[in-house]
Design a protein around this motif. Sequence first.
Motif, PDB file in Angstrom:
ATOM      1  N   ASP A  67      31.906  -1.692  76.119  1.00 15.47           N
ATOM      2  CA  ASP A  67      30.450  -1.803  76.215  1.00 15.47           C
ATOM      3  C   ASP A  67      29.868  -1.918  74.815  1.00 15.47           C
ATOM      4  O   ASP A  67      29.715  -0.923  74.100  1.00 15.47           O
ATOM      5  CB  ASP A  67      29.868  -0.603  76.948  1.00 15.47           C
ATOM      6  CG  ASP A  67      28.361  -0.699  77.130  1.00 15.47           C
ATOM      7  OD1 ASP A  67      27.747  -1.677  76.649  1.00 15.47           O
ATOM      8  OD2 ASP A  67      27.791   0.216  77.746  1.00 15.47           O
ATOM      9  N   THR A  69      26.853  -3.000  74.211  1.00 14.67           N
ATOM     10  CA  THR A  69      25.395  -2.931  74.252  1.00 14.67           C
ATOM     11  C   THR A  69      24.906  -1.635  73.608  1.00 14.67           C
ATOM     12  O   THR A  69      23.722  -1.511  73.302  1.00 14.67           O
ATOM     13  CB  THR A  69      24.860  -3.024  75.695  1.00 14.67           C
ATOM     14  OG1 THR A  69      25.329  -1.908  76.444  1.00 14.67           O
ATOM     15  CG2 THR A  69      25.296  -4.329  76.351  1.00 14.67           C
ATOM     16  N   ALA A 120      29.395  -8.960  71.415  1.00 14.90           N
ATOM     17  CA  ALA A 120      28.255  -8.036  71.448  1.00 14.90           C
ATOM     18  C   ALA A 120      26.967  -8.794  71.764  1.00 14.90           C
ATOM     19  O   ALA A 120      26.163  -8.351  72.597  1.00 14.90           O
ATOM     20  CB  ALA A 120      28.127  -7.307  70.114  1.00 14.90           C
ATOM     21  N   GLN A 123      27.004  -9.798  75.497  1.00 13.72           N
ATOM     22  CA  GLN A 123      26.706  -8.675  76.375  1.00 13.72           C
ATOM     23  C   GLN A 123      25.235  -8.279  76.306  1.00 13.72           C
ATOM     24  O   GLN A 123      24.610  -7.980  77.317  1.00 13.72           O
ATOM     25  CB  GLN A 123      27.580  -7.472  76.017  1.00 13.72           C
ATOM     26  CG  GLN A 123      29.038  -7.636  76.396  1.00 13.72           C
ATOM     27  CD  GLN A 123      29.847  -6.392  76.073  1.00 13.72           C
ATOM     28  OE1 GLN A 123      29.308  -5.296  75.913  1.00 13.72           O
ATOM     29  NE2 GLN A 123      31.163  -6.560  75.971  1.00 13.72           N
ATOM     30  N   ARG A 124      24.672  -8.274  75.117  1.00 13.95           N
ATOM     31  CA  ARG A 124      23.279  -7.860  74.958  1.00 13.95           C
ATOM     32  C   ARG A 124      22.314  -8.871  75.543  1.00 13.95           C
ATOM     33  O   ARG A 124      21.262  -8.515  76.066  1.00 13.95           O
ATOM     34  CB  ARG A 124      22.992  -7.586  73.483  1.00 13.95           C
ATOM     35  CG  ARG A 124      23.730  -6.343  73.010  1.00 13.95           C
ATOM     36  CD  ARG A 124      23.703  -6.149  71.533  1.00 13.95           C
ATOM     37  NE  ARG A 124      24.542  -5.003  71.185  1.00 13.95           N
ATOM     38  CZ  ARG A 124      24.415  -4.312  70.075  1.00 13.95           C
ATOM     39  NH1 ARG A 124      23.478  -4.629  69.189  1.00 13.95           N
ATOM     40  NH2 ARG A 124      25.214  -3.289  69.846  1.00 13.95           N
ATOM     41  N   MET A 127      21.685  -8.399  79.321  1.00 13.35           N
ATOM     42  CA  MET A 127      20.969  -7.193  79.761  1.00 13.35           C
ATOM     43  C   MET A 127      19.633  -7.535  80.385  1.00 13.35           C
ATOM     44  O   MET A 127      18.968  -8.421  80.064  1.00 13.35           O
ATOM     45  CB  MET A 127      20.747  -6.240  78.581  1.00 13.35           C
ATOM     46  CG  MET A 127      22.038  -5.638  78.087  1.00 13.35           C
ATOM     47  SD  MET A 127      21.817  -4.571  76.646  1.00 13.35           S
ATOM     48  CE  MET A 127      20.828  -3.256  77.332  1.00 13.35           C
TER      49      MET A 127
END
Length: 127
Positions: A67, A69, A120, A123-124, A127
């Motif tokens: 993870d 985030t 990263a 993934q962000r 969101m």
Amino acid sequence: MTGHAADPYDPKAVRASTGSVFAVPVVTAASAGAVIEGMRTARLGRDAPLQVVGTDEAGEVELAHVDLTLPTLVVTGNETRGLSAQWRDACDVVARIPMRASAASSLNMASATAVVLYEALRQRAAM
């Protein structure tokens, strides 16, 4: 950057970074211990924990399953020796970047770091 490392402001390094060395903070410290102590201080009183993610070809978790985030300090060892024992011990997770069967077993430091930062960002953005 800790210990003996390349000079981020060397003209060749600046050119290779395409100027991003001036847009992204570069922090240098005499040793991993100094950064680890600062990291412990930074973890105090935070809403979200600061995780430390190291990279290694023998990492226990595939990068896509980490993870990223969360607030994250990414640690990448050098191409010759990888993460030092001190850094490895400081990591909450050591991730691996999957490599298909090839002559190369791992990426160089810059490439590995770029892959982690891209993951990263991916993934962000989701969101």
